[in-house]
Write a protein that holds these residues in place. Sequence first.
Motif, PDB file in Angstrom:
ATOM      1  N   GLU A 139       0.839  -1.206   0.000  1.00 33.06           N
ATOM      2  CA  GLU A 139       0.000   0.000   0.000  1.00 33.06           C
ATOM      3  C   GLU A 139       0.874   1.257   0.000  1.00 33.06           C
ATOM      4  O   GLU A 139       0.557   2.246  -0.661  1.00 33.06           O
ATOM      5  N   ILE A 140       1.974   1.227   0.743  1.00 30.19           N
ATOM      6  CA  ILE A 140       2.907   2.360   0.734  1.00 30.19           C
ATOM      7  C   ILE A 140       3.413   2.578  -0.688  1.00 30.19           C
ATOM      8  O   ILE A 140       3.463   3.707  -1.175  1.00 30.19           O
ATOM      9  N   LYS A 141       3.786   1.486  -1.371  1.00 26.83           N
ATOM     10  CA  LYS A 141       4.270   1.575  -2.756  1.00 26.83           C
ATOM     11  C   LYS A 141       3.255   2.284  -3.638  1.00 26.83           C
ATOM     12  O   LYS A 141       3.582   3.225  -4.359  1.00 26.83           O
ATOM     13  N   ASP A 142       2.007   1.827  -3.605  1.00 23.62           N
ATOM     14  CA  ASP A 142       0.974   2.427  -4.453  1.00 23.62           C
ATOM     15  C   ASP A 142       0.832   3.923  -4.186  1.00 23.62           C
ATOM     16  O   ASP A 142       0.778   4.724  -5.109  1.00 23.62           O
ATOM     17  N   ARG A 143       0.794   4.281  -2.938  1.00 18.39           N
ATOM     18  CA  ARG A 143       0.584   5.687  -2.581  1.00 18.39           C
ATOM     19  C   ARG A 143       1.789   6.561  -2.899  1.00 18.39           C
ATOM     20  O   ARG A 143       1.640   7.665  -3.436  1.00 18.39           O
ATOM     21  N   VAL A 144       2.988   6.100  -2.567  1.00 17.45           N
ATOM     22  CA  VAL A 144       4.169   6.936  -2.794  1.00 17.45           C
ATOM     23  C   VAL A 144       4.461   7.059  -4.289  1.00 17.45           C
ATOM     24  O   VAL A 144       4.865   8.117  -4.763  1.00 17.45           O
ATOM     25  N   GLU A 145       4.214   6.001  -5.054  1.00 24.47           N
ATOM     26  CA  GLU A 145       4.461   6.090  -6.489  1.00 24.47           C
ATOM     27  C   GLU A 145       3.455   7.008  -7.179  1.00 24.47           C
ATOM     28  O   GLU A 145       3.786   7.673  -8.149  1.00 24.47           O
ATOM     29  N   ARG A 146       2.220   7.086  -6.671  1.00 22.08           N
ATOM     30  CA  ARG A 146       1.267   8.082  -7.191  1.00 22.08           C
ATOM     31  C   ARG A 146       1.762   9.497  -6.885  1.00 22.08           C
ATOM     32  O   ARG A 146       1.637  10.406  -7.702  1.00 22.08           O
ATOM     33  N   ALA A 147       2.336   9.682  -5.697  1.00 22.09           N
ATOM     34  CA  ALA A 147       2.893  10.989  -5.318  1.00 22.09           C
ATOM     35  C   ALA A 147       4.061  11.359  -6.234  1.00 22.09           C
ATOM     36  O   ALA A 147       4.192  12.512  -6.654  1.00 22.09           O
ATOM     37  N   PHE A 148       4.899  10.388  -6.559  1.00 19.04           N
ATOM     38  CA  PHE A 148       6.020  10.644  -7.469  1.00 19.04           C
ATOM     39  C   PHE A 148       5.500  11.113  -8.815  1.00 19.04           C
ATOM     40  O   PHE A 148       6.015  12.063  -9.411  1.00 19.04           O
ATOM     41  N   LYS A 149       4.470  10.448  -9.316  1.00 20.63           N
ATOM     42  CA  LYS A 149       3.899  10.807 -10.619  1.00 20.63           C
ATOM     43  C   LYS A 149       3.354  12.228 -10.605  1.00 20.63           C
ATOM     44  O   LYS A 149       3.573  13.002 -11.533  1.00 20.63           O
ATOM     45  N   LYS A 150       2.629  12.595  -9.526  1.00 19.35           N
ATOM     46  CA  LYS A 150       2.075  13.950  -9.419  1.00 19.35           C
ATOM     47  C   LYS A 150       3.170  15.011  -9.442  1.00 19.35           C
ATOM     48  O   LYS A 150       2.977  16.106  -9.958  1.00 19.35           O
ATOM     49  N   ALA A 151       4.336  14.668  -8.889  1.00 20.26           N
ATOM     50  CA  ALA A 151       5.443  15.637  -8.805  1.00 20.26           C
ATOM     51  C   ALA A 151       6.219  15.760 -10.106  1.00 20.26           C
ATOM     52  O   ALA A 151       7.032  16.673 -10.250  1.00 20.26           O
ATOM     53  N   GLY A 152       5.998  14.849 -11.054  1.00 20.48           N
ATOM     54  CA  GLY A 152       6.665  14.976 -12.347  1.00 20.48           C
ATOM     55  C   GLY A 152       7.686  13.903 -12.672  1.00 20.48           C
ATOM     56  O   GLY A 152       8.403  14.019 -13.657  1.00 20.48           O
ATOM     57  N   PHE A 153       7.769  12.868 -11.854  1.00 16.30           N
ATOM     58  CA  PHE A 153       8.693  11.770 -12.189  1.00 16.30           C
ATOM     59  C   PHE A 153       8.186  11.021 -13.404  1.00 16.30           C
ATOM     60  O   PHE A 153       7.028  10.969 -13.705  1.00 16.30           O
TER      61      PHE A 153
END
Length: 153
Positions: A139-153
């Motif tokens: 669950e941490i993976k799913d959430r943090v990777e969505r955050a990365f995408k929002k930031a422009g990764f």
Amino acid sequence: MKRLALVGLAALGLSACSGKLPDGVDESILTQSVGKSIGSPSTCVVIADADGKLVWRGGGYVTCSRNLPDCDGNQTTAETLLKASLGKPARFISCPSPAAAVNTVGWSIGPVPTGEGKPARNLTYVAVMEGERALPGLEIKDRVERAFKKAGF
């Protein structure tokens, strides 16, 4: 005034020693997105380049420096685990934490995903939560990777 100048120089010196997020990644959006998705006083997210140089930390130094169970019977810190995980496959693990009988620790470790059409950046991350309400590693993976995408990764 002289003291303020010294503080400013010290801060500039510290930031010059740290790595830099890739072009196109918005640090303020990254901080907000990670904070909203998995933020708590017991959360740490660290990102390093292929050489192990820290390029971003979400969570305080003390939080990121805490010894926590690595779910393999040892204790480690987020930054130590980050350096040991450079270039390795992703892992998502959870286990009980001896800090309190009801606490768990969840780890998400792996390459920072590269968005469509973006150049490979060869970055690795570790995200960890510890406490009564710590999320499982996946669950941490799913959430943090969505955050990365929002930031422009």
